[in-house]
Every structure is written in structure tokens, then in C-alpha cells.
Design a protein around this motif. Sequence first.
Motif, PDB file in Angstrom:
ATOM      1  N   ARG A 174       0.832  -1.207   0.000  1.00  0.00           N
ATOM      2  CA  ARG A 174       0.000   0.000   0.000  1.00  0.00           C
ATOM      3  C   ARG A 174       0.867   1.258   0.000  1.00  0.00           C
ATOM      4  NH1 ARG A 174      -5.419   1.397   3.477  1.00  0.00           N
ATOM      5  NH2 ARG A 174      -5.477   3.614   3.020  1.00  0.00           N
ATOM      6  N   ARG A 175       1.918   1.268   0.815  1.00  0.00           N
ATOM      7  CA  ARG A 175       2.794   2.450   0.854  1.00  0.00           C
ATOM      8  C   ARG A 175       3.490   2.661  -0.486  1.00  0.00           C
ATOM      9  NH1 ARG A 175       4.222   0.171   5.849  1.00  0.00           N
ATOM     10  NH2 ARG A 175       6.225  -0.551   5.004  1.00  0.00           N
ATOM     11  N   ALA A 176       3.963   1.565  -1.085  1.00  0.00           N
ATOM     12  CA  ALA A 176       4.695   1.677  -2.346  1.00  0.00           C
ATOM     13  C   ALA A 176       3.810   2.236  -3.452  1.00  0.00           C
ATOM     14  CB  ALA A 176       5.253   0.313  -2.752  1.00  0.00           C
ATOM     15  N   TYR A 177       2.592   1.728  -3.574  1.00  0.00           N
ATOM     16  CA  TYR A 177       1.734   2.173  -4.659  1.00  0.00           C
ATOM     17  C   TYR A 177       1.108   3.536  -4.376  1.00  0.00           C
ATOM     18  CZ  TYR A 177       2.750  -2.016  -7.131  1.00  0.00           C
ATOM     19  OH  TYR A 177       3.436  -2.981  -7.822  1.00  0.00           O
ATOM     20  N   ALA A 178       1.004   3.903  -3.114  1.00  0.00           N
ATOM     21  CA  ALA A 178       0.589   5.276  -2.803  1.00  0.00           C
ATOM     22  C   ALA A 178       1.665   6.265  -3.237  1.00  0.00           C
ATOM     23  CB  ALA A 178       0.314   5.413  -1.308  1.00  0.00           C
ATOM     24  N   ALA A 179       2.932   5.897  -3.014  1.00  0.00           N
ATOM     25  CA  ALA A 179       4.029   6.778  -3.436  1.00  0.00           C
ATOM     26  C   ALA A 179       4.086   6.897  -4.955  1.00  0.00           C
ATOM     27  CB  ALA A 179       5.356   6.244  -2.888  1.00  0.00           C
ATOM     28  N   GLY A 180       3.931   5.769  -5.638  1.00  0.00           N
ATOM     29  CA  GLY A 180       3.919   5.821  -7.102  1.00  0.00           C
ATOM     30  C   GLY A 180       2.749   6.619  -7.634  1.00  0.00           C
ATOM     31  N   ALA A 181       1.578   6.467  -7.011  1.00  0.00           N
ATOM     32  CA  ALA A 181       0.391   7.199  -7.454  1.00  0.00           C
ATOM     33  C   ALA A 181       0.527   8.691  -7.186  1.00  0.00           C
ATOM     34  CB  ALA A 181      -0.846   6.647  -6.760  1.00  0.00           C
ATOM     35  N   ALA A 234      -3.909   8.201  -2.690  1.00  0.00           N
ATOM     36  CA  ALA A 234      -3.200   9.313  -3.323  1.00  0.00           C
ATOM     37  C   ALA A 234      -4.090  10.078  -4.296  1.00  0.00           C
ATOM     38  CB  ALA A 234      -1.964   8.788  -4.051  1.00  0.00           C
ATOM     39  N   GLY A 235      -5.360   9.696  -4.403  1.00  0.00           N
ATOM     40  CA  GLY A 235      -6.279  10.403  -5.276  1.00  0.00           C
ATOM     41  C   GLY A 235      -6.222   9.986  -6.725  1.00  0.00           C
ATOM     42  N   VAL A 236      -5.658   8.811  -7.007  1.00  0.00           N
ATOM     43  CA  VAL A 236      -5.604   8.273  -8.368  1.00  0.00           C
ATOM     44  C   VAL A 236      -6.519   7.054  -8.436  1.00  0.00           C
ATOM     45  CG1 VAL A 236      -4.122   7.166 -10.099  1.00  0.00           C
ATOM     46  CG2 VAL A 236      -3.295   9.146  -8.822  1.00  0.00           C
ATOM     47  N   LEU A 237      -7.340   6.999  -9.486  1.00  0.00           N
ATOM     48  CA  LEU A 237      -8.291   5.901  -9.628  1.00  0.00           C
ATOM     49  C   LEU A 237      -7.572   4.619 -10.043  1.00  0.00           C
ATOM     50  CD1 LEU A 237     -11.113   4.653  -9.918  1.00  0.00           C
ATOM     51  CD2 LEU A 237     -11.223   5.636 -12.226  1.00  0.00           C
ATOM     52  N   PRO A 238      -7.613   3.553  -9.231  1.00  0.00           N
ATOM     53  CA  PRO A 238      -7.074   2.260  -9.658  1.00  0.00           C
ATOM     54  C   PRO A 238      -8.142   1.488 -10.423  1.00  0.00           C
ATOM     55  CG  PRO A 238      -7.786   2.108  -7.373  1.00  0.00           C
ATOM     56  CD  PRO A 238      -8.117   3.514  -7.840  1.00  0.00           C
ATOM     57  N   LEU A 395     -12.568  11.362  -6.242  1.00  0.00           N
ATOM     58  CA  LEU A 395     -11.130  11.189  -6.044  1.00  0.00           C
ATOM     59  C   LEU A 395     -10.386  12.513  -6.101  1.00  0.00           C
ATOM     60  CD1 LEU A 395     -10.583   7.916  -8.065  1.00  0.00           C
ATOM     61  CD2 LEU A 395     -10.197   8.221  -5.622  1.00  0.00           C
ATOM     62  N   ALA A 396     -10.871  13.447  -6.922  1.00  0.00           N
ATOM     63  CA  ALA A 396     -10.221  14.752  -6.990  1.00  0.00           C
ATOM     64  C   ALA A 396     -10.317  15.489  -5.662  1.00  0.00           C
ATOM     65  CB  ALA A 396     -10.845  15.582  -8.100  1.00  0.00           C
ATOM     66  N   ALA A 401      -2.792  11.848   1.210  1.00  0.00           N
ATOM     67  CA  ALA A 401      -1.755  11.768   2.236  1.00  0.00           C
ATOM     68  C   ALA A 401      -0.391  11.779   1.562  1.00  0.00           C
ATOM     69  CB  ALA A 401      -1.934  10.485   3.055  1.00  0.00           C
ATOM     70  N   PRO A 402       0.624  12.345   2.228  1.00  0.00           N
ATOM     71  CA  PRO A 402       1.969  12.338   1.632  1.00  0.00           C
ATOM     72  C   PRO A 402       2.388  10.917   1.287  1.00  0.00           C
ATOM     73  CG  PRO A 402       1.899  13.735   3.596  1.00  0.00           C
ATOM     74  CD  PRO A 402       0.600  12.996   3.549  1.00  0.00           C
ATOM     75  N   GLY A 403       2.742  10.704   0.017  1.00  0.00           N
ATOM     76  CA  GLY A 403       3.077   9.356  -0.430  1.00  0.00           C
ATOM     77  C   GLY A 403       4.527   8.974  -0.233  1.00  0.00           C
TER      78      GLY A 403
END
Length: 592
Positions: A174-181, A234-238, A395-396, A401-403
Motif C-alpha cells: 500500500r505504501r509503495a503504490y501510494a508513493a507511485g500514485a 493518493a487520489g488516483v483511480l485504480p 477522487l479529486a 496523504a503524503p506518499g
Amino acid sequence: MRHRSAPLLASLVLVASTGACDAGTGGGDGERPGAGPAAAAPTVPPTPSERLGLGVGWGPDRAELDRAARMVGRMALGDLAGQVIVADWSGTAAPVRMVRDLHLGGVIAFSSNVASAEQVAAVNATLARQVRRRWPLFIGVDQEGGVVERLRGAATRFPAFMSTGAAADPALTRRAYAAGASELRRLGFTVDFAPDADVTSGPDDPTIGSRSASSRPADAAEQVVAAARGFAAAGVLPVVKHFPGHGSVPADSHLTLPVQDGSLRRLEATDLVPFRSAVEAGLPAVMVGHIDVRAVDPRVPSSLSRKVTTGLLREELGFGGLVVTDSLEMAAVTRGRDPRRTAVQAMRAGADVLLMPPSPAVARSALVRAVRSGALPRRRLEQAAARQVALLSHLAAVEAAPGGSAAEASRALSAAAVTVTDGSCSGRLVGDAVHPYGDPAAVAAFVPAAQRAGLTVLLRRSPPADLAEARPRPERRAKERRRAFERRLAAWRRAEAARARRLDAWTEREEARLAAGTPIGFTGFRDALVDGTVAVATDTPWVLGRVTAPTRIATYGDTPAAMDVLVEVLSGRRRAPGRLPVEVPGVARAGC
């Protein structure tokens, strides 16, 4: 399709007798039944989104759905038809005119549209600024990591999704993909077509492979939910894909229509497990693939099948969110089919977004004609557009949260995933010099990582110029100068013999030099057989069962971070904690 059990039927009857219109998540064209004449309480008029049959529990709340329903209800038919289409485009300039003129829902970027981070961010910003909407554009990209990354050179590279199965740490995923997003959102993307919820069947899976987290359904499901939650945070739609599962079919839907001949019972125990978990977790979007599911709707691509999209996904699994088709440019749905009919059929099946129709203008016109002729209810388009508008708006508004650093996240995932199946689990695995060979991309990434760590990298060099092959010049006047020619030919043969001796000596020295280093064979995406003292699989790990190297390692990626981690393992500065997420016959163990 199998029949529901009696207890489930009983519970459905109870819900139907006591629930309001928004209690369900159905996505069909028909209205849901009311409470019946015996209800004593006064009837509450349905809200705009309830009248469209839209339920909650997958992202937007009732107020967000109602606002979206009102907005799409006021759209002209042509604009409404364009809103459900997401198109690709050519070049590296923002396709403002195409999106604006056709009122498209949005676009999807590919490698050919990306020159740099600055360029793609400018494209996305231009689209958002010049295409005026009261809701965000659908600006998507296929950025899975591993072999599917459209933003190479513009965004941080991540290892393949299979690395999450090897690391087996949902919190890290979850942390990794939040940072990428977070990085994707800064570039202006609102949607990522990831993660893959497919369960790979093994080496016979020609399409998914390392894009799957695992061959074990429960493990794949756990990582899919974790990754998707990271994206959404991170506000990006998966967009979870490729329903009802592409990992167990022996063909590539880019090239043909794959046939899924497994029974529904088997699919429920394997391929459908991650999708069911995704629905239960309230994930917002699912991509339906192009697969001929013989147990449900024979010879009809699942993306065009109402029995699969509405029956299996919406009614059986209870999914109420956004349904996206896989690319409608793929051979599985273009071969022998009229693209106009395909667009209408996908909407009738229950899709909300038509992804990459061969011609967005043709698809839009086909939808308009279908509504005007009565072949497709306008309500179906409003339902689809309202889901999309509500979800993108929802989502917008997310306070992302800081990724964290995407580069650090990529490295942490690779460090947790790296797997040693054969050889020592601790200590130094190579000498002071190494000789990498095999997959060019992996070798190119490994060399600087090894050099930074102080290892001597030995690569075979070209022979000196004076050892190049020489040939006698053609003789112009053979009869008159025969003797001179024979003298020159003898001299050339002596020179050739001398060159051959020097070449043999050079080869011996070069082989001795390379022998001083540890041979490391790299296998990448093509899964070509390589060997050496150390064998490294940088994509799927199945090749490790077919080599004889005493030390065998899987990295699930050839990113700079993955190669840094590999060097640390080889030099004994880091242990390899990962374990194989798939079965690999022929290796000593699943991991250390």
C-alpha cells in the motif's frame, strides 16, 4: 451460470422486502422493484442517482452520485455519448481539439505520447485547462511496473507486481503504490490501469506472467486490495483488471480471442477470488477483458457479454462501481466485428467506459444512433456517465496523504521481494570481480550498480583492430604478374598465421581475465535460458528451475533500485527475505 444457494436467496428476499432503492448495486437497464403495496411507511421519492439504479459503497456517496446524475441528465445526447469514451491519440502534443469536439470522457497515454516528465505534465495540464468541465477529465495510463510501464524516463520505475507477492507485506504494498500514485497525480494523471488481479497459471500464461502478484488466489487478492488502496489514498483511480481473469488462458487477447474453458466452480476457486475480494473491499473500478468464458457465455468476448459484465460481475459479485472495457482496438474484439456494433454491445453489456475504440468518432456516432433508434436506452448512457463523473470528482476531492519518495518506495519493494532459491542465504556470493552477461537491459542496469558498490565489472571486449580479418587484394593482371602475386600471397598467408597466433593469445588472456570474475547470467522478459555461477531472473522466476547455476536469484525487475539491491545481496551486505509467489519446479527452496 450456477444457481444461488437457498440461504442467499432467502437473504435477498428479505432485503427486497425491507430495503430502499439504493440498497443494491445493480447496473442493469431495468428499474429495481419497490417495497410493495403492503408497506405502511410513506414512500420516499427516489433521488436522481437512485432513479438510475446507482448504489453506494464503492467510492462516491449519495450526494456525489446525485450531483453527477443531475449533470449528465442535462447533457445533449452527443456529449453524453462522448463522455463514456476514453481514447488514445498520436504525437506528444495535447489532443485538446479531439477531446473537446467529441466531448470525450478523457484519454489514455502510451509511450509514444511521452517524451519527458515535463512534457507529459504539460500535456495533462493543457487538457485540464483548455477542456472546460465541471468534473475532472479521465486522464489514464498503463503504469503497472515491470514489463508494462508507459512513462519510462518520466516517472520512477517500479518492479513487476509479482514483487508484491514475493514480499508478502500488504502494508508495504500500500505504501509503495501510494508513493507511485502520488507521482502520477503530480504529473496530472487521474487514472492508472492497475493493479492486475489476474492469477497467473504459470509458464503457460503468455500474457500476464509477472504482472500477477501470485499464482495463489488468496495471496494475489491480498496484494491487489493493498495496491488499489494505495492508489486511491493518493487520489488516483485504480482500475483492477482483467475480469474475469486473464492469467489462466493460453492465448493473448491482443492477438486473438482467448478461450476460458474452465468450469464456473473452478473459476470461483481461482480466477474470481481477487475480484471478489476487490468488490468486498469497496474498490471503485474494474476492467473487463476480452475472454470467451465458455461456462457463462460461449464465444462472446466477456467485454461484450451481458451475462459476464452484468450477470457475473454486477449481480453475482455485487459490484456497483465503474466498469471499463479493455482496449477495443485489440484483435479479440476487432476481428470479424463491426466497431459500431461493438461499441453499442459493450454498453448494453454493462460497461461504463469504452476504452480505445478504433475510431472514437465512429463509436460516438454509433451510440447516438442506437439511442435514437431505441436499441440502447439513454438511461444506460446516463448511468455510465454518472458513475464516471461521480468517481472522478470524488477522487479529486481526496486530501491525498503524503506518499513519500517514489524512488525509496520502489527500492523498499525490491529489497523485500528479492529471493534466493539456491545457494547460500548469507555471506558474500561473488568475488571482487563479476562478469555479467545475458539480457541486455538487465546487464546495462547492473553494471553501474556493481561499480558503485566497488565491484570490478568484466565485460568481453572486441579484439584489437590489427586482429581484424584480412583478405588478399584481387589481382588485376594475373598472367603478367603471376610470380609477384604468388610472392604476395605467400606473404599474406604468413601474416594471417601471425594474426591467428595473436588472436589465440588475446582470446586466452581475455578468457583468463573473465575467469577471474564471477559469471552472472541475467534472464529478462524473454525468459531465455542463461547460466553461470549466479543466475538472475529479472522478470518471472520460472527459468531458475531450468538452469544449473549453484546460486539462483529472482529480482522481479531490472530497475536501478532492484539492481542496487541485487548487488547488496551478492556482496553479502543484505539478506534476501523474499519467497517465490509461484511454483518453480527444479529449485532448492522457495526462499531463504
